[in-house]
Write an enzyme that holds these catalytic residues in place. Structure first.
Site, PDB file in Angstrom:
ATOM      1  N   ASN A 147     -11.254   3.684   3.366  1.00  0.00           N
ATOM      2  CA  ASN A 147     -10.011   2.924   3.526  1.00  0.00           C
ATOM      3  C   ASN A 147      -9.193   3.529   4.654  1.00  0.00           C
ATOM      4  OD1 ASN A 147      -8.267   0.731   2.331  1.00  0.00           O
ATOM      5  ND2 ASN A 147      -6.811   2.424   2.484  1.00  0.00           N
ATOM      6  N   TYR A 174       0.384   4.925   6.498  1.00  0.00           N
ATOM      7  CA  TYR A 174       1.338   5.504   5.544  1.00  0.00           C
ATOM      8  C   TYR A 174       2.091   6.608   6.286  1.00  0.00           C
ATOM      9  CZ  TYR A 174      -2.632   3.748   2.674  1.00  0.00           C
ATOM     10  OH  TYR A 174      -3.664   3.007   2.143  1.00  0.00           O
ATOM     11  N   ASP A 216      14.395   2.935   6.704  1.00  0.00           N
ATOM     12  CA  ASP A 216      13.171   2.183   6.419  1.00  0.00           C
ATOM     13  C   ASP A 216      13.206   0.751   6.948  1.00  0.00           C
ATOM     14  OD1 ASP A 216      10.607   1.922   5.235  1.00  0.00           O
ATOM     15  OD2 ASP A 216      11.245   3.337   3.694  1.00  0.00           O
TER      16      ASP A 216
HETATM   17  C1  LIG Z   1       5.051   0.661  10.689  1.00  0.00           C
HETATM   18  C2  LIG Z   1       4.509   0.622   9.305  1.00  0.00           C
HETATM   19  C3  LIG Z   1       4.747   1.676   8.434  1.00  0.00           C
HETATM   20  C4  LIG Z   1       4.260   1.665   7.141  1.00  0.00           C
HETATM   21  N1  LIG Z   1       4.519   2.722   6.320  1.00  0.00           N
HETATM   22  C5  LIG Z   1       4.000   2.741   5.057  1.00  0.00           C
HETATM   23  C6  LIG Z   1       4.220   3.859   4.218  1.00  0.00           C
HETATM   24  O1  LIG Z   1       4.881   4.824   4.593  1.00  0.00           O
HETATM   25  N2  LIG Z   1       3.667   3.842   2.964  1.00  0.00           N
HETATM   26  C7  LIG Z   1       2.918   2.782   2.515  1.00  0.00           C
HETATM   27  O2  LIG Z   1       2.425   2.834   1.394  1.00  0.00           O
HETATM   28  N3  LIG Z   1       2.722   1.687   3.292  1.00  0.00           N
HETATM   29  C8  LIG Z   1       3.237   1.654   4.562  1.00  0.00           C
HETATM   30  N4  LIG Z   1       3.016   0.578   5.367  1.00  0.00           N
HETATM   31  C9  LIG Z   1       2.295  -0.597   4.833  1.00  0.00           C
HETATM   32  C10 LIG Z   1       0.796  -0.388   4.731  1.00  0.00           C
HETATM   33  O3  LIG Z   1       0.261   0.084   5.942  1.00  0.00           O
HETATM   34  C11 LIG Z   1       0.148  -1.714   4.360  1.00  0.00           C
HETATM   35  O4  LIG Z   1       0.620  -2.101   3.097  1.00  0.00           O
HETATM   36  C12 LIG Z   1      -1.380  -1.664   4.340  1.00  0.00           C
HETATM   37  O5  LIG Z   1      -1.874  -2.959   4.108  1.00  0.00           O
HETATM   38  C13 LIG Z   1      -1.881  -0.740   3.286  1.00  0.00           C
HETATM   39  O6  LIG Z   1      -3.278  -0.698   3.337  1.00  0.00           O
HETATM   40  P1  LIG Z   1      -4.147  -0.492   2.023  1.00  0.00           P
HETATM   41  O7  LIG Z   1      -4.144  -1.812   1.296  1.00  0.00           O
HETATM   42  O8  LIG Z   1      -5.488  -0.129   2.565  1.00  0.00           O
HETATM   43  O9  LIG Z   1      -3.514   0.582   1.231  1.00  0.00           O
HETATM   44  C14 LIG Z   1       3.508   0.571   6.680  1.00  0.00           C
HETATM   45  C15 LIG Z   1       3.269  -0.500   7.549  1.00  0.00           C
HETATM   46  C16 LIG Z   1       3.745  -0.481   8.847  1.00  0.00           C
HETATM   47  C17 LIG Z   1       3.456  -1.635   9.748  1.00  0.00           C
HETATM   48 MN   LIG Z   2      -7.311  -1.180   2.615  1.00  0.00          MN
END
Ligand SMILES: Cc1cc2nc3c(=O)[nH]c(=O)nc-3n(C[C@H](O)[C@H](O)[C@H](O)COP(=O)(O)O)c2cc1C
Ligand SMILES: [Mn+2]
Length: 491
Positions: free
Chosen positions: A180, A184, A293
């Site tokens: 994955n 984050y 945020d």
């Molecule tokens: C600029 C930016 C910052 C982000 N920061 C976070 C974060 O700090 N923590 C988090 O859980 N998701 C964060 N996200 C959202 C995740 O990247 C997003 O939900 C992603 O789809 C998660 O992937 P996963 O489904 O593989 O966990 C952020 C997205 C962006 C565009």
């Molecule tokens: Mn994913």
């Protein structure tokens, strides 16, 4: 079509007139953020910015800072190697609807798509430019190089520190081995430790849980830069188990080359700019935040896992990619917007009545969804809302407004007109319980809350409306054409 490096993408932006180079020294403490915020809020998302002389603690960093590189319709399309994001939606639609071709052109298109799908498979390589320079950290410490050498921003005045805002966090499910990659954020605690902001609904958090239950460290590789398709894929809300590296390969129409990290058993794209190698220790939590945020507010201090660095590797000519989040519109709007447009065919497959959908910038992803449908039977708008609330990260959608197909969901004013004109609140709304985005400060309790759906479609027989639904005003085509012609003459 694919970029061999993040630098090559920056050059492409420059050639397209989409980049402003800032040659004067600018401090990474708030000043780059303030500059970028103004740019992101200028019409259409402004330009990408390359700060050639970022200042960290009074010293010039060896690495330039790139920001707002995907912050417009044009630049996000360029990042994914297309003229328009809609091309990708069409490519996905072709795959979803794949059936035996009826003519040569269709057959040819399908064949091309098949070849592009082959590109989704990554390729293992022995060496990568991301390891041109290797700094091992800890026992084998070979230098004083540390996180302090990267031009990491402090974004907002009351932030708890500096935050890496575009990290691509690579982990593996210890049981299935599935990879994955998620974005984050990471708060820098000191030269070799950071927080890892794995919100509880995210796949990275689930992987962590699996390791901690077995009392094992979770190896984590964080990449920065490379083809921007990597970062886009890492932000995309793919179903758990769908590999972001495959998706990136499909998007860029070229296999991602993967190289093994130097100090952990994790593979990363070989052509990224930086790799932070390390691990998360079971049970270790530290206060993270506050952080300005994407909600437009500071997220309060909360405990999050700690990331320990074991190595930093980078290309010689590395560029540090970043973004800032805040009161909308910001760069991240264009990431979310592109995601909805790319996956519209998937939504349409699940909801055949769905015509169009958008997440307006004011709603900052999860707070507001406008969707238009071709309504056929009573309560269909509610069926679509409930369906969306059950789909991946759409579960967070706080307000969903459903309108008829003839309403343009991209025109907020038009949607609000329909909402106000077509609803009787008691009859046309529903309030449900669902998981809530961790960052939403409004619910009484974190991570859970209520969501509301509005049926702003015209009411059908059987929908508890016992009057004659009126007709929407519309001029005749003939009158319109005549006035068009007259106006042309008098201009
Ligand atoms: C600029 C930016 C910052 C982000 N920061 C976070 C974060 O700090 N923590 C988090 O859980 N998701 C964060 N996200 C959202 C995740 O990247 C997003 O939900 C992603 O789809 C998660 O992937 P996963 O489904 O593989 O966990 C952020 C997205 C962006 C565009
Ligand atoms: Mn994913």
């Amino acid at each position: 079509m694919a970029y061999r490096s993040f630098g090559q993408f920056i050059e492409a932006l420059d050639r397209a007139g989409e980049l402003n180079r800032i040659t004067v020294p600018v401090d990474t403490d708030l000043l780059i953020a303030e500059w970028a915020d103004r740019e992101m809020k200028s019409p259409g998302g402004g330009k990408a910015l390359l700060f050639e002389q970022p200042i960290v603690d009074g010293k010039k960093s060896a690495f330039p800072v790139a920001i707002n590189t995907m912050g417009s319709r044009k630049r996000i399309a360029m990042a994914l190697g297309r003229d328009s994001i809609d091309e990708i939606a069409q490519e996905i639609q072709l795959i979803l609807k794949a059936k035996p071709p009826t003519d040569l052109r269709e057959g040819w298109n399908l064949l091309k798509q098949g070849i592009h799908l082959l590109h989704a498979r990554p390729k293992q390589v022995k060496e990568g430019t991301c390891q041109e320079v290797v700094h091992k950290i800890g026992a084998e410490d070979d230098s004083s190089f540390s996180l302090g050498d990267l031009p990491i921003l402090k974004c907002w005045p009351k932030d708890g520190g500096r935050f890496i805002t575009l990290p691509n966090v690579h982990t593996r499910d210890p049981e299935s081995g599935a990879r994955n990659v998620g974005v984050y954020r990471m708060q820098v605690f000191d030269a070799r430790t950071t927080a890892m902001h794995l919100q509880i609904h995210k796949v990275g958090a689930r992987h962590g849980k699996r390791y901690y239950e077995k009392n094992e460290r979770m190896p984590v590789a964080v990449t920065l830069g490379g083809d921007p398709a990597y970062s886009f894929a890492a932000t995309a809300p793919l179903p758990d188990g769908l590999d972001e590296i495959l998706f990136a390969g499909f998007l860029r129409k070229k296999s991602v080359e993967l190289v093994r990290c130097k100090t952990i058993d994790v593979d990363v794209p070989a052509d990224v700019d930086f790799v932070l190698e390390g691990y998360v220790q079971p049970g270790e939590m530290r206060p993270e935040g506050p952080f300005g945020d994407h909600t437009g507010y500071y997220t309060a201090v909360e405990d999050y896992p700690v990331f320990h660095l074991t190595a930093i590797t980078h290309r010689k000519d590395a560029i540090y990619p970043t973004t800032i989040v805040g009161i909308p519109p910001m760069e991240d709007f264009y990431l979310g917007d592109a995601t909805v447009r790319i996956f519209l065919p998937v939504f349409k497959m699940n909801f055949p009545e769905l015509v169009d959908m958008t997440l307006p910038p004011e709603g900052v992803f999860h707070n507001l969804v406008f969707v238009s449908i071709r309504k056929q039977y009573p309560y269909q708008a509610f069926k679509v809302m409930h369906g969306l609330w059950g789909m991946g990260q759409m579960m967070f959608s706080k307000y969903i407004v459903v309108v008829d197909e003839d309403c343009d969901v991209h025109n907020t004013s038009e949607v609000l007109f329909r909402l106000c004109a077509n609803t009787d609140p008691a009859r046309d709304t529903t309030v449900i319980k669902n998981p809530n985005d961790s960052l939403d400060h409004a619910p009484t309790e974190q991570n859970i809350g209520s969501h509301m759906g509005f049926d702003a479609t015209r009411k059908l027989p059987g929908e508890n409306y016992h009057r004659q639904w009126p007709e929407l005003l519309k001029m005749t085509d003939e009158a319109r054409k005549l006035v068009d012609a007259l106006q042309k003459k008098t201009r």
